[in-house]
Design an enzyme around this catalytic site. Sequence first.
Site, short mmCIF file in Angstrom:
data_model
loop_
_atom_site.label_atom_id
_atom_site.label_comp_id
_atom_site.label_asym_id
_atom_site.label_seq_id
_atom_site.Cartn_x
_atom_site.Cartn_y
_atom_site.Cartn_z
CB SER A 57 -5.62 15.91 25.72
OG SER A 57 -5.13 14.94 26.66
CE LYS A 70 -4.73 12.19 25.09
NZ LYS A 70 -5.45 12.06 26.38
CE1 TYR A 81 -0.63 10.80 25.84
CE2 TYR A 81 0.28 10.76 27.88
CZ TYR A 81 -0.86 10.93 27.19
OH TYR A 81 -1.82 11.64 27.52
CE1 TYR A 133 -9.75 13.07 27.00
CE2 TYR A 133 -9.72 15.22 27.67
CZ TYR A 133 -9.28 14.24 27.09
OH TYR A 133 -8.06 14.45 26.72
CB VAL A 181 -5.15 19.15 31.71
CG1 VAL A 181 -6.28 18.05 31.53
CG2 VAL A 181 -3.89 18.29 31.18
#
Length: 309
Positions: free
Chosen positions: A68, A71, A193, A245, A263
């Site tokens: 992530s 992102k 993605y 998060y 992760v």
Amino acid sequence: MNKDLSNLREKLQALLLAQRDKSARGNVADYIPALAEVDPNLMGAAIATIDGDFVGVGDYQHAFSIQSISKVFGLVMAMNRVGDALWQRVNMEPSGQPFNSIIQLEWEKGIPRNPVINAGAILISDVLVSHYSASKLAFISFLRTIANDEDIHIDHDVFQSELAHGNRNAALAYLMKSFNNIEAEVPDVLEHYFTQCSVTMNCQQLAQSLLFLANKGVNPLNNTAVCTRKEAHRVNAILSTSGMYDQSGEFAFSVGLPAKSGVGGGIVAIVPNFGVICAWSPPLNSFGNSVVGMNFIAGLAEELGLSIY
Ligand code: GLN
């Protein structure tokens, strides 16, 4: 920014060493089976400054799955490409939900809460697929340019593993498509993605590639603008409120830096007007954040007085 950088290497080494036994408190991600094959005992950290200093300790040159953290890069590319129009399709609020939650997305009519939860990053992937003729190539070229390093690659095993176990991400994408918030074909969007999540980088490459966020949008390595000052501000704001998060509040409370986790066990933290910290250790806590990475960055922020608040 005046920081006591004397003995920085020793400080980093001591902080990392103090974490030696702590990784056992977490679990390596296994919902993407290829990620479970990583040695849980590896750990590294690096700090790069906008003045050109760099210190790396432990396994800081060992490439890992950025997951992530990708992102952040996708968001910057999409902002550069479509400007303010982006914020019609994705919000900038914390979600208060796990990174791959689907519940909120229906209530909110297919508009993701922010660009750094999975739904938001899939939306960003749609923007990239729709605006680049070869979005995956554009993504990897962007990384190589801003890291000033050609040795950045996609891990095809991780990609295949994500694709084979990507039903939840597919559900997010199809739900957004049903609300007309995805333009391209869903399989193409997911392919982009999963590709960006499957990129491997090491702590040094990650710290150096994100220096522009600590330097008002300008990459200090080659004095080139990566994004505008306003965009750098916005990315840092989103990372402060949502980058960790559902633990972003606690991270702001205890560390006080814009940050992003993945992760794969990596965490990057931006120290505006100073530099970037990257810490990596695969075992994760229940929020999907690296146990050692969080402790390490908290310790360093405390020792050097890095909080922005
Ligand atoms: N590729 C992962 C997923 O889509 C990324 C999640 C993460 O790093 N938090 O589930």
